[in-house]
Design a protein around this motif. Sequence first.
Motif, short mmCIF file in Angstrom:
data_model
loop_
_atom_site.label_atom_id
_atom_site.label_comp_id
_atom_site.label_asym_id
_atom_site.label_seq_id
_atom_site.Cartn_x
_atom_site.Cartn_y
_atom_site.Cartn_z
N LYS A 22 0.69 -1.13 0.23
CA LYS A 22 -0.11 -0.13 0.02
C LYS A 22 0.78 1.33 -0.09
O LYS A 22 0.58 2.19 -0.62
N PRO A 23 1.96 1.39 0.90
CA PRO A 23 2.60 2.76 0.90
C PRO A 23 3.37 2.87 -0.57
O PRO A 23 3.41 4.06 -1.07
N ALA A 26 0.77 4.09 -2.77
CA ALA A 26 0.43 5.74 -2.47
C ALA A 26 1.37 6.48 -2.94
O ALA A 26 1.01 7.75 -3.51
N LEU A 27 2.47 6.33 -2.74
CA LEU A 27 3.66 7.21 -2.99
C LEU A 27 3.74 7.38 -4.66
O LEU A 27 3.82 8.58 -4.83
N LEU A 30 0.85 9.40 -5.60
CA LEU A 30 0.59 10.86 -5.14
C LEU A 30 1.87 11.51 -5.85
O LEU A 30 1.51 12.93 -6.27
N LEU A 33 -0.09 12.37 -8.94
CA LEU A 33 -0.89 13.59 -8.79
C LEU A 33 -0.34 14.97 -8.70
O LEU A 33 -1.14 15.60 -9.14
N SER A 34 0.81 14.95 -8.19
CA SER A 34 1.62 16.15 -8.31
C SER A 34 1.93 16.42 -9.29
O SER A 34 2.04 17.73 -9.91
N LEU A 142 -7.42 3.34 -2.08
CA LEU A 142 -6.62 4.38 -1.94
C LEU A 142 -6.96 5.71 -2.12
O LEU A 142 -6.80 6.88 -1.53
N ILE A 146 -7.46 9.39 0.14
CA ILE A 146 -6.80 10.64 -0.50
C ILE A 146 -7.83 11.54 -0.45
O ILE A 146 -7.71 12.78 0.16
N LEU B 63 -11.17 13.99 -7.01
CA LEU B 63 -9.74 14.53 -6.70
C LEU B 63 -9.46 15.84 -7.80
O LEU B 63 -8.86 16.84 -7.34
N MET B 67 -8.20 19.21 -6.59
CA MET B 67 -6.95 20.07 -6.53
C MET B 67 -6.75 21.47 -6.67
O MET B 67 -5.80 22.07 -6.55
N GLN B 76 -0.39 17.31 1.14
CA GLN B 76 0.28 16.12 0.72
C GLN B 76 0.91 15.47 1.77
O GLN B 76 0.74 14.33 1.77
N ILE B 79 -1.24 13.57 4.24
CA ILE B 79 -1.79 12.56 3.66
C ILE B 79 -0.93 11.31 3.52
O ILE B 79 -1.31 10.23 3.85
N ILE B 80 0.39 11.79 3.05
CA ILE B 80 1.31 10.74 2.75
C ILE B 80 1.65 9.95 4.51
O ILE B 80 1.73 8.84 4.61
N LEU B 83 -1.23 7.99 5.40
CA LEU B 83 -1.29 6.44 4.48
C LEU B 83 -0.20 5.62 4.99
O LEU B 83 -0.40 4.43 5.09
N LEU B 84 0.91 6.10 5.55
CA LEU B 84 1.83 5.23 5.93
C LEU B 84 1.48 4.66 7.36
O LEU B 84 2.54 3.69 7.60
#
Lengths: 153, 86
Positions: A22-23, A26-27, A30, A33-34, A142, A146, B63, B67, B76, B79-80, B83-84
Amino acid sequence: MYRRSFKDTRSSLGSPNPNFSKPMVALRFLRALSLVRRSGLGACSPSYRARGIRRAAYACMAASAGPRRAWSRALLRKIRRRPGRGLRRPRAVIWRHRPVGGGDRLEVALRRLVPGGGCMEYCRLLEEAADYVKCLAMQVRLMQTIVDSASHV
Amino acid sequence: MSGRGRRITDEEINELISKLQALLPAESRRRNAGRMSASKLLKETCSYIKSLHREVDDLSDRLAGLMTTMDSNSPQAEIIRGLLRS
């Protein structure tokens, strides 16, 4: 044509891909997304951005699953070949290696839904569908996480 | 189903079917208690995949809308971290 034995099938269904945790997903998502955000935020319409996000979602999902899955390879091929087009355009080449029995309507429907599902034998199709469902569900969870986090900021 | 592959037995297909059934959401499993037939399973799987595709589309729209309101890196990072942790 390479045919895996049943033992291989069973072990590949059970053993998780080490990349697909999952991490990591997710990374990766993300980061994508950025990138979408940085590539012209003000000028784009929300629907265009949404399409970019959807493409990023499928790309990250396929990249994290790795090349050992037929569906992830097929997805990445589709995305990398035609940037900006729709993701679920039916292609004529799918029916080139149609199974001889013809298959019932439901099997045909499943082949359309699972990426790369047109040419596989039935056993393989079920296996790929199971993996695809698992990864899709994880991607949805996921994205929901978010959205929830971003809404509460 | 016969004639599709001589080396694939019914037992193998049944095992794959039960594995696939285990992946379907809980309400689908409750509705079809016990073993599903192959065609029922295919139908449920197809509708489940379609609903997941719709959810991805819907979440992508949300999403995209969010944004515009997210500006700096700090949301962000939060959020990271969240999630972690999970």
